[in-house]
Structure formats: structure tokens, C-alpha cells
Enzyme design. Sequence first.
Site, PDB file in Angstrom:
ATOM      1  N   ASP A 518      18.621 -39.892  55.754  1.00 28.13           N
ATOM      2  CA  ASP A 518      18.326 -38.494  56.044  1.00 28.13           C
ATOM      3  C   ASP A 518      19.592 -37.845  56.603  1.00 28.13           C
ATOM      4  O   ASP A 518      20.143 -38.304  57.611  1.00 28.13           O
ATOM      5  CB  ASP A 518      17.189 -38.374  57.054  1.00 28.13           C
ATOM      6  N   GLU A 561      16.398 -33.372  52.180  1.00 29.19           N
ATOM      7  CA  GLU A 561      17.631 -34.115  52.429  1.00 29.19           C
ATOM      8  C   GLU A 561      17.359 -35.612  52.599  1.00 29.19           C
ATOM      9  O   GLU A 561      18.175 -36.341  53.147  1.00 29.19           O
ATOM     10  CB  GLU A 561      18.323 -33.571  53.689  1.00 29.19           C
TER      11      GLU A 561
END
Length: 643
Positions: A518, A561
Amino acid sequence: MQRISGASTGTIPPKLTTPGAVIELLAMTPSLQRSALPMLVRNNSDQHAVSSATTAAGDLAVPPASRECQALTRLARVHFGVATAMVMVSDARRQRMLAVDGVLPDMLPPDLSGPSLHASMMPDRTVVVPDTWHDERFRGDAYGIAMHRPRFYAACALTSADGRHWGALCLLDELPRTLDEAQREFLRELAGLIAHGYERDQALTTLRERVEELEAGGERMTLALAGSGTGVWDRNVVTGEIDYSRAWKAILGYEDHEIGNRIEEAYLRLHPDDIEYVRATMQTHFENRTDSYAVEHRIRCKDGSYKWICSRGKVVKRDSDGRALRMVGTTTDITALREMAAQLQQSIELITNLTDEVPGLVFQFRLMPDGRAFFPYASDGIRDIYELTPHEAATSAETIDALIDARDLNAYRESLKESAASLLPWHLEYRVRLPRQGLRWRLGDARPRRLDDGSTLWHGFITDVTDRKHIEAELQELATIDFLTQLPNRRHFMMQSEAELARIRRAESRVAAVLMFDLDHFKALNDRWGHPVGDRALGHFAALLRAEMRAGDIVGRLGGEEFAMVLPDNGTDAAIAFAGRVQQRMLSTPLLYDDEPIVLTVSIGIDIMRATDVGTQQPLSRGDRALYRAKERGRNRIEIYGE
């Protein structure tokens, strides 16, 4: 030398390493799109200047180029910082300029990326001449002593999908220079985009021409119908009235005013032996049991003689209960054809069965009751479809069975058996392996008929569908790829991960490492730099992951993301090492925006996929919890589930 376009109005990043980055850059900067178009037709004076200059440069006209080609040419000049970028189209007789940006040279440079007349193979498609003053190919009559020429020359070949050379993307500059390998690769990628766009435009032009041909053919068909002696009729089923065209009446020898419009009168003109057949066929269609009405029968003419006609029609309007209200059709005089039918019936059946289908291999295939099979007839297309002669297939079908790919041979044989048993049409897509063409896809269609001796005879055709199958495979690939990062999307990643879990279960000693990634502070990045930069950051990180992957590793973008990887046959230690390399690569390779580095960091959670897992969601969920702990403990960390 003449200036074709002004300076760039936007700032271009110094390195664009993929075609996706080029398209992304053009999409995110509308000002660059506007400025990236070579100003060949901005006004009449500019157009005149280009025409004059190109006349001097080999007496060649500047043809119109697509906006995409113009933009990529502009991008090439600005990115490489050269005086001129141009796209040239060349053939055996001459060169012509398709697009140009920057300073127009006094004369078109040679296309050194093309094949030499004396060369035995294709040269390197990228050619760089650091200083033309020291290169014999740019001296004397080859370029013109009195002409001013640029010092630096670089060209990348433009080739079609089948490898045919049709031009080059050229860079020219006033000072000597060279290109490193990354710049050469980017030049090749730009050339590939230009070549792809050019072929696409050519295909669209061909398609438009085909549409025009079809429209013209439709018009000719209408005129042919009007002049062929075919009559048209329109029947009101409720009132029993029929409107006949003048051509219809002329078939029977009547003038326009000499025939009535009642259905009762129409039946009186039928031959007595054909009345019941015509009525029954008509009624069957009225009851919607057939798609159309088609009969061949005799009809009495004005002089009392009979003609054979083919009458075809269709109910075009019904009421809410399905009752026929209106029927339209045509009538054609087939007397001459019927007179020839007795002598030519066998030939007509053969020609009809062999020519009414799509071209390719037109064939008759016969399966005998004892299992022997052969091709009584095969058109010359068998040379392309199977690389055989008609004679080689006439005595035994084994010569063709030997060419069927082993993966499809059983399906090929079973499909023919099922068609023979049910007398249903045969339809199959299958692969063949041919001596010259290699692996190819074939589509077979045929209709079977049982003969008196118990054998089955098919009439049909076989066509090459290899290109269509390749397109289908490409479309399938597009459906599994995340457009922004060019990584597998979530659905495809989960399918690959499930397959890996199945392999682990078959060999319980195997494991696989699961990593969850992430990007840190991604929302802040978007808020500060804007979503286009955020999108670039995702693509940048995806490229870093690909750089660290091994063959067989599984990677995908799960959304936003968040990314994930599965490392088959790797444990926790290997996963930690991999994660560390990714973080180190991110620190050493920051994202550049307007020459300003943007340092990205990533938090990583790790777990192991085991045979005891019910599904891939379990190890991914554990890795996600480890990732959440890495976020809580300050980000830019690697955390292992359970530790």
C-alpha cells in the site's frame, strides 16, 4: 532551412520510458496536445512555406497526417531536444514527408533504417549518426554539397505488423550528439506508436472504401431487379386485394390495365395440378409455421399457355392475435430453368452445394457404414487449408486426420460421428499443424445427408479463422489487465492465486509467500500534486514491482493504491528480502515531475499461503492485517502476520 513549428508551450519530463507513459502524458496535458501538433496547416502562408520547402527537398508534397502522428512527431522533437523531428514514408521510387516538427531541412535525409538492396537481411531498425560530416553516406551527390545539412541524424524504422518497411521516424540537429540505450528504446517505442496509428488509419480508409462499394452494390442490385423481369406483388390478406407491379403483369403478357386485383382471379390462373400445393404452402406461412413463402408452380398467361414461375413472399404485418394482414413478394419467370432441369439436375445440385457457401475449402465428405471415410470432391482451396492436393484426400481421410492437432483430434472425430448419427449440421473450430504454415485454426461447417447405401455425405466448407482467434485472445488479455498500471486486475490476480493454491494442495509440502503493498500518504500526494500525478505514481510503482519479479511470480493491482503478490515456493525470509528490495528500489528511483523528484514509500504486509487455507482470501486477509499494522507503526515498514 525553414521553421515549421514554434517552441513548446509546456514542460516535458526528460524521460518517458514506455508507450503508456506517452499516451498518459498526452492525456493529462491538453496544452501539450495542442502545441504538439506540427503547424503544417495553421494558415495559408505556413502551408505555402511547407510546400515550397518540400519541393526543394526532393520535389515531394507533404501529405496530411493524423493528429496522433503529428503529436508524436512534436513529442519526439521536444523530448530529444533536437532541431527537427519528421516522419517519412518511403518506397522503391521516392520518399515523402508525412509529418514534421521544427526546422525543415533543405533536403530530405536518406532513410538509413530501411533494407539495403544488397543486404541479405533487415538492418538494425534504429540508426544513429553522431556527426554526418564524418559519414560518407551524407557527402557529395548523396546529399548535395551546396545544401546546408544537419550534423546529427537518427532514424528508427517504421514497419507494418507483418514486418514490411514503409518509412522512418527521423531526428535532426545542428550539433553532433548521440543517443544512449534508453533514448534509443524510447525512439523505437515512439516509432512503434506512429506505425501502429498509420496502419490503423490505412485500415479505416480501406473499410470506408468497402462501405462505399457495398452501397454502390446495393444500388446496382435495385436497378438489376427492376430490369430483370422480376415482378413484385403486395397482397392485402383481409380484403383479398393484390397490387401487381407492371413487370409482374408483363411476365404473363398483360398490359397494365388488363388484369384484375382479386385473389379469386389469381387462383384461377394457377395450373389445376398446382392449386392445392400453392394454397397449402400459403396457409402454412399464414399460420406462422414457416419463416417465408416460396413455391414454384405453373401459371396461365394471357395467350392461354403456361409458364413456370418462382413466387417468394413474406407476411410483413400481423394483428395482435398473429393473423396475417399483409404479404409482400416477388415472382420470377423460371420456365427456361425448368426446361433444363432434367438434364442438369445433378450438376445444379453439385454447383449449389459447393458454391452457395463461403469460399475456402469447398468439399464433399463421405463416411461409409464400415467406417471408411474420404473426400469425393475437394476444391483447390485444400492446398491452403490442409497443404494437400484434392487427389491426396480423394481416397482416404487419414491424410487429413494426420494434420489435426492432437488436442483437437478426438473432438474432430466425435463431432463428425454425432453429425452422422443425428443428421444435424457439422460445426467445429479446431487446430491443424501444417508443414509450411505451422499451427493454424480452422472452422468447418457442413450439412449431412443419408444416402441409400447407408453412408453419410456432407456438403460444406472449411475456412481459416486463425486471425480471428488471435484477436479473441488479445481481447481476453485486455479484459484481464488493469489499464492504468498494465498489471493483472483484481479478478485475474485472484484466478491465478487460486490456481497456485490448488498446486499447493496437490503437493502439501509446498508453500507460497503472500505480500500486500500500500503506497504511503497516497491521498496527500493526490491532494498536493493532483490525480494525474497520482496515476503516474501508481504506474511508477507497478514498474518497480515488475523489475523485481521472477518468472512465475503472481502480481496484481487490487484497487486504489493497493497491490498484491504471490511468490510460489518462497517462504517468509524470501518474502522479506523481496520486500526490502522493492523499498530500496523506490528510494533509489523517485518519481520525477517537472524535474522535481517525488520520493514514494510503501508499507508491506507478509503472510504464507498453505494447503490448509480454504481459499486465497484467507492468506490475503492475513497479509492485509499485517499491512495495517505496518501503517499503524509509522508506515514504510515491513510487517509479518503473527509477529
